[in-house]
Design a protein around this motif. Structure first.
Motif, short mmCIF file in Angstrom:
data_model
loop_
_atom_site.label_atom_id
_atom_site.label_comp_id
_atom_site.label_asym_id
_atom_site.label_seq_id
_atom_site.Cartn_x
_atom_site.Cartn_y
_atom_site.Cartn_z
N PRO A 32 46.75 36.17 36.37
CA PRO A 32 45.70 36.99 35.88
C PRO A 32 44.76 37.40 37.26
CG PRO A 32 45.81 35.26 34.25
CD PRO A 32 46.61 34.90 35.55
N LYS A 33 44.58 36.31 38.23
CA LYS A 33 43.76 36.66 39.30
C LYS A 33 44.58 37.98 40.32
CE LYS A 33 41.25 32.29 39.51
NZ LYS A 33 41.02 31.02 40.04
N GLN A 34 45.70 37.53 40.33
CA GLN A 34 46.59 38.31 41.47
C GLN A 34 47.00 39.70 40.93
OE1 GLN A 34 46.25 37.98 44.75
NE2 GLN A 34 44.68 36.43 44.06
N ALA A 35 47.38 39.69 39.56
CA ALA A 35 47.67 40.76 38.87
C ALA A 35 47.10 41.36 37.60
CB ALA A 35 49.26 40.59 38.55
N PHE A 39 47.95 41.18 33.52
CA PHE A 39 47.71 40.10 32.82
C PHE A 39 46.11 40.07 32.45
CE2 PHE A 39 51.44 39.27 35.23
CZ PHE A 39 52.27 38.67 34.23
N ALA A 40 45.82 39.66 31.29
CA ALA A 40 44.39 39.76 30.71
C ALA A 40 44.03 38.37 31.00
CB ALA A 40 44.23 40.22 29.44
N SER A 41 44.81 37.38 30.35
CA SER A 41 44.61 35.88 30.49
C SER A 41 45.70 35.17 30.06
CB SER A 41 43.43 35.66 29.42
OG SER A 41 44.02 35.95 28.07
N VAL A 42 45.86 34.03 30.54
CA VAL A 42 46.72 33.13 30.13
C VAL A 42 46.15 31.74 29.58
CG1 VAL A 42 48.89 31.72 30.75
CG2 VAL A 42 48.59 33.81 31.88
N THR A 43 46.46 31.24 28.48
CA THR A 43 45.86 30.02 27.96
C THR A 43 46.68 29.11 27.24
OG1 THR A 43 43.89 31.72 27.28
CG2 THR A 43 44.17 29.50 26.16
N PHE A 59 48.46 40.64 27.63
CA PHE A 59 48.68 41.61 28.46
C PHE A 59 47.54 42.56 28.49
CE2 PHE A 59 52.67 39.45 27.79
CZ PHE A 59 53.15 39.40 28.97
N THR A 60 47.44 43.54 29.37
CA THR A 60 46.52 44.45 29.44
C THR A 60 47.18 45.74 28.93
OG1 THR A 60 47.12 45.41 31.64
CG2 THR A 60 45.50 43.83 31.72
N PRO A 61 46.62 46.82 28.57
CA PRO A 61 47.21 47.94 27.85
C PRO A 61 48.45 48.61 28.73
CG PRO A 61 45.07 48.16 27.46
CD PRO A 61 45.11 47.06 28.46
N ALA A 62 48.50 47.94 30.11
CA ALA A 62 49.57 48.60 30.76
C ALA A 62 50.80 48.10 30.61
CB ALA A 62 49.28 48.10 32.58
#
Length: 161
Positions: A32-35, A39-43, A59-62
């Motif tokens: 999430p930090k580098q892309a 990636f909106a989040s990973v939990t 994921f983002t809307p991408a």
């Protein structure tokens, strides 16, 4: 129904252990930090990354195919640098596939660097043909993501050692 697999290898100058530490041990923070465009989040929903852990990737809307996926860790072999997980919810489950298992292996090269190998094993839903153009697109996207993280690690040689 099609039972199949898709494999992909990427050669890199980075050491296997460093990639293992970045992608497997800290991927939930790193991606999430580098892309952030993908990636909106990973939990972690269960566990902390070991076998049996379940994590949700948002994921983002991408990502036009799906908004999230839940993954269950099936294997973590730190000596052989093998990481395997399966999708348990979201992603293409129920849309195009009935099951999907992913395996990543980081194989050190004698002269340095390593080969990052990935294999996806899947069972498609009845009537869903394998789309070779989509396979090509997925490989290109995964290579682009890998190269982006690789460039970040090369630019920051003290990270994930």
């Amino acid at each position: 129904m099609v039972v199949g697999s898709i494999s992909h290898d990427i050669e890199t100058p980075l050491e296997a252990k460093r990639l293992w530490n970045a992608f497997v041990k800290d991927g939930h923070n790193l991606l999430p930090k580098q892309a952030p465009e993908l990636f909106a989040s990973v939990t972690f929903l269960q566990g902390e990354g070991g076998v049996g852990s379940i994590k949700q990737i948002n994921f983002t809307p991408a990502n036009k195919d799906f908004s999230y996926v839940k993954e269950k860790v099936e294997e973590v072999d730190e000596e052989k640098f093998v990481y395997r997980y399966s999708h348990v919810e979201g992603g293409l489950l129920g849309k195009k596939v009935s099951s999907a298992t992913y395996e990543f292996k980081y194989t050190p090269k004698p002269e340095g660097g390593c080969i990052c190998s990935s294999v996806v094993h899947f069972d498609s839903l009845p009537g869903v043909p394998q789309d070779e153009e989509k396979v090509k697109e997925i490989k290109e996207m995964s290579t682009a993501l890998f190269k982006k993280i690789e460039a970040y690690l090369i630019a920051n040689p003290n990270l994930y050692c």
